[in-house]
Design an enzyme around this catalytic site. Structure first.
Site, short mmCIF file in Angstrom:
data_model
loop_
_atom_site.label_atom_id
_atom_site.label_comp_id
_atom_site.label_asym_id
_atom_site.label_seq_id
_atom_site.Cartn_x
_atom_site.Cartn_y
_atom_site.Cartn_z
N LYS A 14 -26.55 -21.21 10.79
CA LYS A 14 -26.56 -22.68 10.73
C LYS A 14 -27.16 -23.31 11.98
O LYS A 14 -26.87 -24.46 12.32
CB LYS A 14 -25.14 -23.23 10.51
CG LYS A 14 -24.41 -22.65 9.31
CD LYS A 14 -25.24 -22.73 8.04
CE LYS A 14 -25.52 -24.13 7.59
NZ LYS A 14 -26.34 -24.19 6.35
N ARG A 35 -33.67 -20.53 9.21
CA ARG A 35 -34.54 -20.57 8.03
C ARG A 35 -35.76 -21.44 8.29
O ARG A 35 -36.88 -21.11 7.89
CB ARG A 35 -33.76 -21.07 6.83
CG ARG A 35 -34.60 -21.33 5.57
CD ARG A 35 -35.40 -20.13 5.12
NE ARG A 35 -34.57 -18.98 4.79
CZ ARG A 35 -35.04 -17.83 4.32
NH1 ARG A 35 -36.36 -17.66 4.17
NH2 ARG A 35 -34.24 -16.83 4.04
#
EC number: 2.8.2.-
Length: 385
Positions: free
Chosen positions: A142, A146
């Protein structure tokens, strides 16, 4: 008698003359044919050589498919191909926060770059080899890993595995050959990259990665640990709606400000503790830290530093990004071949659960000493306080 003698001498002489004439005539024809053949061959071979050189040069500059064929003896350097990896369009934001795009004339360099990237991909798939990764995005969950993966993989000299293999934490017993088999095919001049954020907090991961290659480059995307913990909880809540509240999980005793460091969402944000484990096996210069906050506000700047760290030419620039107001983070501008911009999936950019302000302040106080030590260790102030 005289007549017979004369005729017997004349006839043989004429026969000899005839044979000489035939021999000389045949020799002349052969010589003429030989000369003609030599002239003809010179006239045809040289243009063919010129054509082959032109064809090889053409494929060197435009295509990658035939660069590896033996008939082209020119050196291959993939780093010179693809000055820009996307052919972009200007994206305007409407008042309703929906993205509307408008095509504008694009520089020739951009049009060439998309073709170069496609050729690099095609050539790598056909002629490349599966190699163990040169670099890893090892964390943190988090934090924006990505986004970093999707942004850096548009570089023509980077080939990345799209999924998280979890080799160094969950699948290590499968062996390096299994791990190598997962990797995309790459050319010798390209970097192989994979991302698994849980590596950063896995005790055995640094030793295992160093055993694979002590020269591996590592990328760690860090984010304000309080915000990261709330994002982590939000993701878990979307999958398991019946879990306890954030406050219940974060504290052993909230009234006393006693934080529960056994909860993974809290422990991940204690970055200095995990970094100390990595520094037993890798030099600090082998680890590049990306600011999750700056990745949102200045994606081109962060990607520029990542490209420098990986030894890549700075091809990904601010021309490749626009800010998506709905999601709240940057997206890649759409290539001409696509009808939509390239944004991260629906699971990215979730609205965080509302947390009481006092809880946030308590967690900030808890993380402050860990943050300060982390700043001092890496030589960067991420300004989380």
């Amino acid at each position: 008698m005289a007549c017979r003698l004369i005729s017997s001498r004349i006839v043989p002489s004429s026969n000899r003359l005839s044979k000489r004439f035939i021999f000389i005539f045949t020799l002349s024809l052969s010589f003429t044919y030989l000369c003609y053949s030599i002239i003809f061959c010179c006239g045809t071979i040289m243009p063919n050589q010129s054509y082959e050189e032109t064809r090889c040069l053409h494929h060197k500059n435009v295509g990658r498919k035939k660069l590896l064929q033996k008939d082209c003896s020119f050196p291959v350097n993939t780093r010179t191909i693809g000055e820009d990896s996307l052919n972009v369009a200007v994206v305007n934001q409407g008042s309703n926060h929906r993205n509307q795009s408008k095509h504008v004339p694009l520089p020739i360099a951009h049009k060439r770059s998309i073709a170069s990237s496609e050729h690099n991909l095609t050539v790598a798939q056909k002629f490349g080899n599966k190699k163990l990764p040169n670099a890893l995005i090892v964390g943190v969950k988090k934090g924006g890993t990505r986004a970093v993966l999707e942004f850096i993989r548009i570089h023509p000299d980077v080939r990345a595995l799209g999924t998280e293999p979890h080799f160094f934490d969950r699948n290590y017993d499968r062996g390096l050959n299994w791990y190598r088999g997962l990797m995309p095919r790459t050319l010798d001049s390209q970097i192989t990259l994979e991302k698994t954020p849980s590596y950063f907090v896995t005790q055995e991961a640094p030793r295992r990665i160093a055993s694979m290659s002590p020269n591996t480059k590592l990328i760690v995307v860090v984010r304000n640990p309080v915000t990261r913990a709330i994002s982590d909880y939000t993701q878990t809540l979307s999958k398991k709606p019946d879990i306890p509240t954030f406050e219940d999980l974060a504290f052993q005793n909230r009234s006393q400000g006693l934080v529960d460091t056994s909860w993974n969402a809290i422990r991940i944000g204690m970055y200095i503790l995990h970094l100390e484990n990595w520094l037993q096996y890798f030099r600090l210069s082998q680890i590049h830290f990306v600011s999750g906050e700056r990745l949102i506000t200045d994606p081109a700047g962060e990607l520029g530093r990542i490209q420098d760290f990986l030894g890549l030419k700075r091809i990904i620039t601010d021309k490749h990004f626009y800010f998506n107001r709905t999601k709240g983070f940057p997206c890649l501008k759409k290539p001409e071949s696509s009808s939509q911009p390239r944004c991260l999936g629906k699971s990215k950019g979730r609205t965080h659960v509302q947390i009481d302000r006092e809880v946030i302040d308590q967690l900030r106080d808890f993380y402050r000493p860990f943050n300060i030590k982390f700043y001092e260790m890496v030589g960067q102030d991420f300004r989380w306080d």
